[in-house]
Design a protein around this motif. Structure first.
Motif, short mmCIF file in Angstrom:
data_model
loop_
_atom_site.label_atom_id
_atom_site.label_comp_id
_atom_site.label_asym_id
_atom_site.label_seq_id
_atom_site.Cartn_x
_atom_site.Cartn_y
_atom_site.Cartn_z
N GLY A 21 0.79 -1.22 0.00
CA GLY A 21 0.00 0.00 0.00
C GLY A 21 0.83 1.27 0.00
N GLY A 22 2.11 1.14 0.21
CA GLY A 22 2.98 2.31 0.25
C GLY A 22 3.42 2.76 -1.15
N ILE A 23 4.21 3.82 -1.18
CA ILE A 23 4.72 4.35 -2.45
C ILE A 23 6.19 3.96 -2.60
CG2 ILE A 23 5.13 6.41 -3.83
CD1 ILE A 23 2.95 7.80 -2.18
N SER A 24 6.52 3.39 -3.74
CA SER A 24 7.92 3.05 -4.04
C SER A 24 8.45 4.12 -4.99
CB SER A 24 8.01 1.68 -4.70
OG SER A 24 7.41 0.67 -3.90
N ILE A 25 9.64 4.63 -4.68
CA ILE A 25 10.24 5.67 -5.52
C ILE A 25 11.66 5.26 -5.89
CG2 ILE A 25 10.89 8.09 -5.73
CD1 ILE A 25 8.75 8.72 -3.62
N ILE A 26 11.93 5.24 -7.19
CA ILE A 26 13.26 4.90 -7.70
C ILE A 26 13.73 6.05 -8.58
CG2 ILE A 26 14.62 3.21 -8.99
CD1 ILE A 26 12.32 1.20 -8.46
N ASN A 27 14.98 6.44 -8.38
CA ASN A 27 15.49 7.61 -9.07
C ASN A 27 16.62 7.28 -10.04
OD1 ASN A 27 13.96 9.61 -7.41
ND2 ASN A 27 15.19 8.71 -5.79
N CYS A 28 16.68 8.04 -11.12
CA CYS A 28 17.77 7.89 -12.09
C CYS A 28 18.25 9.26 -12.54
CB CYS A 28 17.33 7.07 -13.30
SG CYS A 28 17.22 5.31 -12.94
N GLN A 47 17.17 14.36 -14.45
CA GLN A 47 16.78 13.29 -13.55
C GLN A 47 15.37 12.81 -13.91
OE1 GLN A 47 17.06 15.06 -9.66
NE2 GLN A 47 19.28 14.82 -9.55
N PHE A 48 15.11 11.55 -13.66
CA PHE A 48 13.77 11.03 -13.82
C PHE A 48 13.55 9.93 -12.78
CE2 PHE A 48 14.76 7.17 -16.42
CZ PHE A 48 16.08 7.45 -16.74
N SER A 49 12.31 9.74 -12.42
CA SER A 49 12.02 8.79 -11.35
C SER A 49 10.75 8.01 -11.64
CB SER A 49 11.89 9.52 -10.01
OG SER A 49 10.86 10.48 -10.07
N LEU A 50 10.70 6.84 -11.05
CA LEU A 50 9.53 5.97 -11.16
C LEU A 50 8.84 5.94 -9.80
CD1 LEU A 50 7.87 3.78 -12.76
CD2 LEU A 50 9.42 2.10 -11.72
N HIS A 51 7.55 6.18 -9.81
CA HIS A 51 6.75 6.11 -8.60
C HIS A 51 5.74 4.98 -8.76
CE1 HIS A 51 7.68 10.34 -7.00
NE2 HIS A 51 8.39 10.19 -8.08
N GLY A 79 20.46 1.72 -16.16
CA GLY A 79 20.89 1.89 -14.79
C GLY A 79 21.24 0.54 -14.19
N THR A 80 21.76 0.56 -12.98
CA THR A 80 22.26 -0.67 -12.36
C THR A 80 21.17 -1.51 -11.70
OG1 THR A 80 22.82 0.70 -10.46
CG2 THR A 80 24.61 0.14 -11.97
N GLY A 81 19.95 -0.99 -11.65
CA GLY A 81 18.84 -1.77 -11.14
C GLY A 81 18.53 -1.50 -9.67
N THR A 82 17.26 -1.63 -9.34
CA THR A 82 16.77 -1.50 -7.96
C THR A 82 15.93 -2.73 -7.64
OG1 THR A 82 16.71 0.91 -8.01
CG2 THR A 82 15.31 -0.19 -6.37
N ARG A 83 16.35 -3.43 -6.60
CA ARG A 83 15.59 -4.60 -6.18
C ARG A 83 14.53 -4.15 -5.19
NH1 ARG A 83 18.85 -9.97 -4.69
NH2 ARG A 83 19.40 -9.61 -6.86
N LEU A 84 13.28 -4.27 -5.60
CA LEU A 84 12.16 -3.83 -4.77
C LEU A 84 11.50 -5.04 -4.11
CD1 LEU A 84 9.98 -1.79 -3.79
CD2 LEU A 84 8.77 -2.24 -5.93
N LYS A 85 11.27 -4.91 -2.81
CA LYS A 85 10.52 -5.94 -2.08
C LYS A 85 9.35 -5.23 -1.39
CE LYS A 85 10.93 -9.63 1.35
NZ LYS A 85 10.43 -10.70 0.46
N VAL A 86 8.16 -5.70 -1.67
CA VAL A 86 6.96 -5.16 -1.05
C VAL A 86 6.46 -6.17 -0.04
CG1 VAL A 86 4.64 -4.25 -1.41
CG2 VAL A 86 6.40 -3.90 -3.16
#
Lengths: 113, 114
Positions: free
Chosen positions: A16-23, A72-76, A104-111
């Protein structure tokens, strides 16, 4: 100058939270910025993409924010779900003839459920 | 509409051998790109082909080569395999003309060099 820097390397978010990844990028010739989602054992899947003539693009729970002046750009990811747990890659390319993506080098997301 | 098909899915080879990987792009796509994915280096561009012509090549040694056939199917070859060549090799299919730069990836070929 060809690099795309991605952060964080890993991210844990409650359901239910917000995930934010930046590049961030340096090459001002880049004019196409996709995000890919990759599950273990699978190839990257195109999630959403943006061009620099817009500052935001939304598709369902996924939004790209783009800041051309800051390069810069980001994924929400809104309302993050356990099924979103994957590795996310940002990328950049030019539409003027290099025919390759810089990732990019990647972001491992765990929800967490 | 069928996606990008890569064969084989898994390969185990010995150092010094050579290997050929195959990629069938999405119907109508004439651009095929190859990427190497490793935990340490991430996704690295190998080369891109369009209508049987290599248009760009990444920073890999000459042991890595590729080609594209008239039906847009592509192969990549790695000769004299080294342990460091162990990786997931991904093929991406695209229209890659003008503003049409969306790339769609296959599931990859997992190469293990022992």
């Amino acid at each position: 100058q060809q690099q795309v820097k991605q952060s964080p390397q890993s991210l844990i978010v409650q359901k239910g939270g917000i995930s934010i990844i930046n590049c961030a990028y340096e090459n001002t010739a880049f004019d196409y910025f996709p995000w890919y989602q990759q599950f273990p054992g699978k190839g990257p899947a195109l999630l959403i993409a943006i061009r620099p003539d817009v500052s935001e693009k939304k598709e369902g729970r996924f939004t790209i924010s783009f800041n051309k002046s800051a390069k810069q750009f980001s994924l929400h990811i809104m309302d993050s779900q356990p099924g979103d747990s994957a590795t996310y890659f940002c990328a950049a390319t030019t539409t003027s003839g290099t025919y390759k993506y810089i990732f990019g080098t990647g972001t491992r997301l765990k929800v967490l459920a | 509409k069928a996606g990008v098909t890569q064969t084989p899915r898994y390969l185990i080879k010995t150092r010094g051998q050579q290997v050929t990987l195959s990629c069938s792009p999405i119907s109508g796509h004439r651009s095929v790109s190859w990427y190497q994915q490793t935990p340490g280096q991430g996704l690295q561009f190998l080369f891109e082909y369009f209508s049987e012509t290599q248009r760009n090549k990444g920073n890999f040694p000459g042991r890595f080569s590729g080609r594209q056939f008239s039906n847009s199917r592509s192969e990549m070859n790695v000769s004299t395999l080294e342990l460091g060549d162990s990786a997931l090799y991904l093929c991406a299919s695209s229209l890659m003309t003008g503003m049409n730069t969306e790339a769609f990836f296959g599931q990859g070929t997992r190469l293990t060099v022992v």
